[in-house]
Scaffold this motif. Structure first.
Motif, mmCIF file in Angstrom:
data_model
loop_
_atom_site.group_PDB
_atom_site.id
_atom_site.type_symbol
_atom_site.label_atom_id
_atom_site.label_comp_id
_atom_site.label_asym_id
_atom_site.label_seq_id
_atom_site.Cartn_x
_atom_site.Cartn_y
_atom_site.Cartn_z
ATOM 1 N N GLN A 31 0.809 -1.217 0.000
ATOM 2 C CA GLN A 31 0.000 0.000 0.000
ATOM 3 C C GLN A 31 0.848 1.276 0.000
ATOM 4 O OE1 GLN A 31 -4.001 -0.502 2.173
ATOM 5 N NE2 GLN A 31 -2.715 -1.996 3.222
ATOM 6 N N ILE A 32 2.160 1.114 -0.217
ATOM 7 C CA ILE A 32 3.071 2.254 -0.345
ATOM 8 C C ILE A 32 3.351 2.482 -1.826
ATOM 9 C CG2 ILE A 32 5.355 3.177 0.200
ATOM 10 C CD1 ILE A 32 5.384 1.357 2.655
ATOM 11 N N PRO A 33 2.982 3.637 -2.404
ATOM 12 C CA PRO A 33 3.217 3.889 -3.834
ATOM 13 C C PRO A 33 4.702 3.806 -4.182
ATOM 14 C CG PRO A 33 1.724 5.525 -2.906
ATOM 15 C CD PRO A 33 2.299 4.769 -1.745
ATOM 16 N N ALA A 34 4.995 3.263 -5.358
ATOM 17 C CA ALA A 34 6.396 3.146 -5.786
ATOM 18 C C ALA A 34 6.510 3.180 -7.302
ATOM 19 C CB ALA A 34 7.017 1.871 -5.225
ATOM 20 N N PRO A 35 6.114 4.301 -7.940
ATOM 21 C CA PRO A 35 6.341 4.395 -9.395
ATOM 22 C C PRO A 35 7.839 4.402 -9.683
ATOM 23 C CG PRO A 35 4.908 6.166 -8.572
ATOM 24 C CD PRO A 35 5.523 5.520 -7.381
ATOM 25 N N SER A 36 8.214 4.008 -10.881
ATOM 26 C CA SER A 36 9.629 4.076 -11.261
ATOM 27 C C SER A 36 10.158 5.488 -11.044
ATOM 28 C CB SER A 36 9.789 3.674 -12.737
ATOM 29 O OG SER A 36 9.300 2.379 -12.966
ATOM 30 N N TYR A 37 11.354 5.583 -10.500
ATOM 31 C CA TYR A 37 12.036 6.822 -10.142
ATOM 32 C C TYR A 37 11.474 7.476 -8.876
ATOM 33 C CZ TYR A 37 14.217 6.601 -14.746
ATOM 34 O OH TYR A 37 14.925 6.196 -15.862
ATOM 35 N N LYS A 38 10.434 6.885 -8.269
ATOM 36 C CA LYS A 38 9.844 7.457 -7.064
ATOM 37 C C LYS A 38 9.613 6.371 -6.016
ATOM 38 C CE LYS A 38 7.534 11.193 -9.585
ATOM 39 N NZ LYS A 38 6.230 11.846 -9.897
ATOM 40 N N GLU A 39 10.651 5.587 -5.787
ATOM 41 C CA GLU A 39 10.531 4.450 -4.871
ATOM 42 C C GLU A 39 10.985 4.758 -3.447
ATOM 43 O OE1 GLU A 39 11.947 2.825 -8.975
ATOM 44 O OE2 GLU A 39 12.492 4.454 -7.599
ATOM 45 N N GLU A 40 11.269 6.044 -3.142
ATOM 46 C CA GLU A 40 11.889 6.394 -1.864
ATOM 47 C C GLU A 40 11.112 5.890 -0.654
ATOM 48 O OE1 GLU A 40 11.137 8.524 -4.245
ATOM 49 O OE2 GLU A 40 12.943 9.574 -4.906
ATOM 50 N N ALA A 41 9.793 6.062 -0.654
ATOM 51 C CA ALA A 41 8.992 5.669 0.509
ATOM 52 C C ALA A 41 9.048 4.158 0.727
ATOM 53 C CB ALA A 41 7.541 6.125 0.335
ATOM 54 N N ARG A 42 9.015 3.415 -0.353
ATOM 55 C CA ARG A 42 9.072 1.956 -0.213
ATOM 56 C C ARG A 42 10.460 1.510 0.238
ATOM 57 N NH1 ARG A 42 5.921 -2.219 -4.118
ATOM 58 N NH2 ARG A 42 4.216 -0.932 -3.321
ATOM 59 N N ARG A 43 11.498 2.152 -0.281
ATOM 60 C CA ARG A 43 12.844 1.812 0.163
ATOM 61 C C ARG A 43 13.027 2.141 1.646
ATOM 62 N NH1 ARG A 43 15.556 4.973 -2.703
ATOM 63 N NH2 ARG A 43 16.108 6.513 -1.130
ATOM 64 N N SER A 44 12.484 3.265 2.095
ATOM 65 C CA SER A 44 12.595 3.643 3.502
ATOM 66 C C SER A 44 11.923 2.613 4.401
ATOM 67 C CB SER A 44 11.966 5.021 3.731
ATOM 68 O OG SER A 44 12.700 6.021 3.054
ATOM 69 N N TYR A 45 10.779 2.106 3.955
ATOM 70 C CA TYR A 45 10.103 1.056 4.723
ATOM 71 C C TYR A 45 11.013 -0.166 4.846
ATOM 72 C CZ TYR A 45 6.867 -2.690 5.948
ATOM 73 O OH TYR A 45 6.267 -3.760 6.570
#
Length: 379
Positions: A31-45
């Motif tokens: 449920q954490i958005p992760a479009p290509s080039y915008k994966e920061e939130a998922r990586r932080s998790y």
């Protein structure tokens, strides 16, 4: 410790004990958005997840997350990687729906569930500290999808390509195993004309018409072997009573043959030249993505890993994967002569749609299968 005669007992124990934890992690991560080039939130998790178990990790300039384990000198290391990005932008609702054992959410099988498996592998290595003859790089990378252009995999191979003897990409579902790759070239093509009023300037070239005729010619190409083409997006114009001044489209060729892609390029160039009907028409074309084909690779080593994967998936999941070719993170190592295989473990479907689904009852068998594969390819 050495994973020997007690290997299956240890794997089964770990899978049973961590099943609910796997499900909880998947529910949160998907449920954490992760479009290509915008994966920061998922990586932080993922970083916080690893920190809670004091698991060593690092990141690189492309946003890839890496977990080293007993890394060896030279090329005696294996990389197991799953991509964290999805095809969906930030505006697509990511609400997990549970319908019995079927979990539905965009991106759940491609590729969130496989990222969770990478995290569980890291937890297993931390807890049991098995001794392998090869070092292990676990990686969660970026930009595998669409116009991400495999940026994450490219960065990994730039840094570690001369330090690994093989790559296992964890992607999609358990019904297929990918032992070859499909290359592609993606283009953005734009037609421009003076435009004008639909009545007063009738007869002036229309950019949409120019582009439409170009599409017609491109679709007359006679493909050979495993080669395809596609117009994926098209748009332009101002209003219903305006002769369009500009129209653009995204177009791609795909093939398992580098020479076939070169032939496709020649045909495209010919069509672009023919599309310039008058001095009033301008055609612009630029490459927006390129995924390489497989170059000379030790195919026996690819088959060895593929057979290990098939055997363990069949044993644990009850399904024998069918061998196929696809465009995955494996394109980059295969283009560099590094043996690479792509496999999935869960039962699921609907990839790249908002109705994507996963059978959560296959989670435990998926975890057992990838743990046994880890033990085999690391020994």
């Amino acid at each position: 410790m050495k994973l020997c005669e007690k290997k299956e007992e240890i794997v089964e124990k770990f899978a049973e004990e961590n099943l609910s934890f796997l499900e909880k992690t998947l529910e949160e991560l998907v449920q954490i958005p992760a479009p290509s080039y915008k994966e920061e939130a998922r990586r932080s998790y993922c970083e916080r997840w690893l920190d809670q178990f004091e698991i060593e990790h690092q990141s690189d300039e492309e946003g890839n997350l890496l977990i080293p384990y007993q890394i060896r000198e030279g090329k005696e290391n294996v990389m197991i990687v799953a991509h964290m990005d999805t095809v969906f932008d930030e505006n697509v609702p990511l609400h997990l729906k549970k319908e019995g054992e079927i979990w539905k959410c965009p991106g759940i099988g491609d590729n969130t569930s496989n990222v969770v498996l990478i995290l569980l592998l890291a937890k297993f290595l931390k807890e049991y500290r098995p001794e392998f003859s090869k070092g292990i790089w676990l990686a969660v990378d970026t930009c595998e999808e669409g116009l991400g252009n495999l940026a994450g995999s490219r960065a990994l191979m730039r840094e570690y390509g001369d330090k690994v003897c093989g790559v296992l990409a964890v992607d999609l579902y358990r019904d297929k195993i990918y032992t070859g790759c499909i290359g592609s070239v993606r283009y953005e093509i734009t037609a421009k004309t003076p435009g004008g009023h639909s009545f007063a300037d009738f007869g002036t070239p229309n950019a949409i018409w120019v582009l439409s005729e170009l599409v017609t010619r491109l679709y007359q190409y006679q493909t050979e072997g495993c080669t395809t083409y596609n117009v994926g997006m098209i748009g332009g114009g101002t209003s219903v009573n305006t002769i369009a001044q500009e129209a653009s489209m995204l177009f791609e060729y795909r093939s398992d043959s580098a020479s076939a892609l070169r032939t496709c390029k020649s045909y495209l160039e010919k069509c672009l030249e023919e599309a310039k009907k008058t001095d009033q028409v301008t055609i612009q074309c630029r490459v927006v993505g390129e995924r390489p084909c497989m170059e000379k690779v030790d195919e026996n080593k690819i088959e060895e890993v593929a057979e290990i994967c098939c055997k363990k998936i069949k044993k644990n999941c009850g399904v024998m994967p069918q061998k196929a070719k696809a465009s995955t993170d494996c394109n980059i190592p295969l283009s560099l002569g590094i043996p690479a295989v792509c496999a999935g473990f869960f039962r699921g479907g609907g990839a790249h749609t908002r109705e994507e689904w996963l059978d959560i009852s296959t989670a435990e068998s998926s975890l057992r299968a990838i743990l046994e594969i880890l033990a085999e390819i690391g020994r």
